[in-house]
Design an enzyme around this catalytic site. Sequence first.
Site, mmCIF file in Angstrom:
data_model
loop_
_atom_site.group_PDB
_atom_site.id
_atom_site.type_symbol
_atom_site.label_atom_id
_atom_site.label_comp_id
_atom_site.label_asym_id
_atom_site.label_seq_id
_atom_site.Cartn_x
_atom_site.Cartn_y
_atom_site.Cartn_z
ATOM 1 N N LYS A 181 0.873 -1.182 0.000
ATOM 2 C CA LYS A 181 0.000 0.000 0.000
ATOM 3 C C LYS A 181 0.904 1.224 0.000
ATOM 4 O O LYS A 181 2.076 1.149 0.391
ATOM 5 C CB LYS A 181 -0.875 0.003 1.258
ATOM 6 C CG LYS A 181 -2.106 0.849 1.130
ATOM 7 C CD LYS A 181 -3.242 0.143 0.397
ATOM 8 C CE LYS A 181 -4.395 1.071 0.127
ATOM 9 N NZ LYS A 181 -5.554 0.376 -0.443
ATOM 10 N N ASP A 197 -7.030 4.445 -4.527
ATOM 11 C CA ASP A 197 -7.701 4.273 -3.229
ATOM 12 C C ASP A 197 -8.338 5.631 -2.937
ATOM 13 O O ASP A 197 -8.569 6.412 -3.887
ATOM 14 C CB ASP A 197 -6.694 3.861 -2.133
ATOM 15 C CG ASP A 197 -7.361 3.439 -0.820
ATOM 16 O OD1 ASP A 197 -7.891 2.326 -0.764
ATOM 17 O OD2 ASP A 197 -7.384 4.229 0.151
ATOM 18 N N THR A 206 -15.024 -2.723 -7.072
ATOM 19 C CA THR A 206 -15.080 -2.873 -5.608
ATOM 20 C C THR A 206 -16.532 -2.813 -5.136
ATOM 21 O O THR A 206 -16.969 -3.640 -4.319
ATOM 22 C CB THR A 206 -14.229 -1.799 -4.915
ATOM 23 O OG1 THR A 206 -12.941 -1.793 -5.526
ATOM 24 C CG2 THR A 206 -14.068 -2.082 -3.438
HETATM 25 P P1 NDP Z 1 -13.021 7.846 -2.773
HETATM 26 O O1 NDP Z 1 -11.982 8.853 -2.502
HETATM 27 O O2 NDP Z 1 -13.538 7.673 -4.153
HETATM 28 O O3 NDP Z 1 -14.285 8.092 -1.820
HETATM 29 C C1 NDP Z 1 -14.171 8.117 -0.445
HETATM 30 C C2 NDP Z 1 -15.514 8.465 0.154
HETATM 31 O O4 NDP Z 1 -15.430 8.360 1.573
HETATM 32 C C3 NDP Z 1 -15.921 9.910 -0.141
HETATM 33 O O5 NDP Z 1 -17.322 10.001 -0.157
HETATM 34 C C4 NDP Z 1 -15.330 10.651 1.056
HETATM 35 O O6 NDP Z 1 -15.966 11.891 1.332
HETATM 36 C C5 NDP Z 1 -15.574 9.661 2.173
HETATM 37 N N1 NDP Z 1 -14.555 9.832 3.215
HETATM 38 C C6 NDP Z 1 -13.204 9.830 3.060
HETATM 39 N N2 NDP Z 1 -12.585 10.055 4.231
HETATM 40 C C7 NDP Z 1 -13.578 10.196 5.134
HETATM 41 C C8 NDP Z 1 -13.585 10.456 6.519
HETATM 42 N N3 NDP Z 1 -12.439 10.598 7.202
HETATM 43 N N4 NDP Z 1 -14.795 10.537 7.130
HETATM 44 C C9 NDP Z 1 -15.948 10.370 6.444
HETATM 45 N N5 NDP Z 1 -15.991 10.131 5.117
HETATM 46 C C10 NDP Z 1 -14.834 10.043 4.485
HETATM 47 O O7 NDP Z 1 -12.421 6.461 -2.205
HETATM 48 P P2 NDP Z 1 -12.879 4.983 -2.518
HETATM 49 O O8 NDP Z 1 -14.336 4.922 -2.740
HETATM 50 O O9 NDP Z 1 -11.960 4.423 -3.525
HETATM 51 O O10 NDP Z 1 -12.508 4.257 -1.141
HETATM 52 C C11 NDP Z 1 -13.440 4.142 -0.048
HETATM 53 C C12 NDP Z 1 -12.992 3.030 0.877
HETATM 54 O O11 NDP Z 1 -12.933 1.792 0.154
HETATM 55 C C13 NDP Z 1 -11.606 3.205 1.492
HETATM 56 O O12 NDP Z 1 -11.602 2.633 2.790
HETATM 57 C C14 NDP Z 1 -10.727 2.369 0.585
HETATM 58 O O13 NDP Z 1 -9.544 1.933 1.231
HETATM 59 C C15 NDP Z 1 -11.651 1.197 0.304
HETATM 60 N N6 NDP Z 1 -11.349 0.419 -0.882
HETATM 61 C C16 NDP Z 1 -11.290 1.009 -2.118
HETATM 62 C C17 NDP Z 1 -11.027 0.245 -3.223
HETATM 63 C C18 NDP Z 1 -11.078 0.806 -4.596
HETATM 64 O O14 NDP Z 1 -11.014 0.019 -5.549
HETATM 65 N N7 NDP Z 1 -11.225 2.097 -4.788
HETATM 66 C C19 NDP Z 1 -10.696 -1.202 -3.100
HETATM 67 C C20 NDP Z 1 -10.880 -1.724 -1.781
HETATM 68 C C21 NDP Z 1 -11.154 -0.923 -0.720
HETATM 69 P P3 NDP Z 1 -15.296 13.251 0.796
HETATM 70 O O15 NDP Z 1 -15.619 13.312 -0.651
HETATM 71 O O16 NDP Z 1 -15.967 14.299 1.619
HETATM 72 O O17 NDP Z 1 -13.828 13.137 1.076
#
Ligand code: NDP
Length: 444
Positions: free
Chosen positions: A125, A165, A208
Amino acid sequence: MDYVKSVFEQVKKRNANEPEFHQAVEEVFESLRPVFQKHPEFEHAGLLERIVEPERQILFRVPWTDDRGKVHVNRGFRIQFNSAIGPYKGGLRFHPSVYIGIIKFLGFEQIFKNSLTGLMMGGAKGGSDFDPKGKSDGEIMRFCQAFMGELYRHIGADTDVPAGDIGVGGREVGYMYGQWKKLTTLFNGVLTGKGLDFGGSLVRTEATGYGCVYFTEEMLKDRKTSMEGKTVVISGSGNVAIYAHQKATQLGGKVVAMSDSNGFIYDKNGINLETVKQLKEVERKRIKEYVGKHSGAQYTEGCAKIWTVPCEVALPCATQNELDEESAGVLIKNGCIAVAEGANMPSTPEAVKLFLKNKVSFGPGKAANAGGVATSGLEMAQDSQRLNWSFEETDKKLHSIMVNIHKSAKEAAEEYGTPGNLVNGANIAGFMKVARAMMAQGVV
Ligand code: NDP
């Protein structure tokens, strides 16, 4: 003190001030105790001491210039955790909360997740404490180029293949790939999540979220039900959340709440995904703007209360530790029967215990969200062959991988005496393949 506990004590001592890493290690170790009772040779070979120590940790300076010409310095990280079963593989996170402990927790989880997919991928990572919010497109590009200006020395299609991510989507992967290509003069699958015109795979964007819902369907099947007619709450509105919504809706569910880091929206008629996509993917605005476009929808400031919205299926798809014991209690009281983690470690350990105690079907992130990295593995395979598979073919492969992950976790949970506990099952099934490979490869 038993072996598992003594190694965990060492982990805490050696990695002080990294609570997320401790949390991830403790969860896996709790599940592995019966494995070590059955396999004393693993203890003799120091498997746990080795698996908690990354093979390589790379920390670097990332200087970049903003639109006004001012210079900023961020920190870059790449943790190459374990390569026993394949080249290092795992995403890059750009978020101000990033520090070494977050990257280590994610990298550690990635080892077992990648193993569960059945594909040849080790665990890694990386990322930066850079905050993409409010930055212009030019600033994002210059940051990505600066980041890759150092990272390129440490990665390669057969050594380490990063992906996206939080904060790293198609745009960022594109900029990083361009810089990598310029620096190396190569064109190959060194990053996944690439654009479809330059080696990306169909379904990677959706993978995902889709995978998380495929996993949920398997859990619901075991309860003799399905997604059809279920009320669903999804936290987040990023890549994972958006495509979890899409698949849940395709399978007959109704998604009534979604969030971002400022607050959540509730729409009893079902959240309109096209509006969310336009706001978050195209305009990069806040989720609260949704209520101006759909009368009847409500916005609440703060995201934790999203779990008070009654639902049968909850999919936490935002970030770590976003669902605590109190929220778990409310979900259970409101009749929630299934929780699948689209995000990494979104439920606190206390919340997980409560779900398991109350017989809620619970899919831990390393199993339920493995569809993203699995499809990255499929992208690597297509890049190596210089071929593109169709959407249907790739989606079919993703679906069958998710069904298999669920089956492996379920069977391992049964074999080790905790039927229905997919946390134990996923940890054990993921660990066993890596353990066998490490044993076979000697002390390295
Ligand atoms: P994005 O950046 O596309 O989206 C993240 C989302 O979560 C946004 O809506 C964001 O809101 C919100 N968010 C981020 N940080 C916080 C926080 N501290 N408190 C509340 N809301 C928060 O990321 P992904 O969708 O790619 O990833 C989301 C999760 O999925 C993560 O845990 C990631 O590790 C996991 N994941 C992702 C994969 C992938 O293929 N993308 C694969 C496997 C796991 P805002 O827009 O306001 O920041």
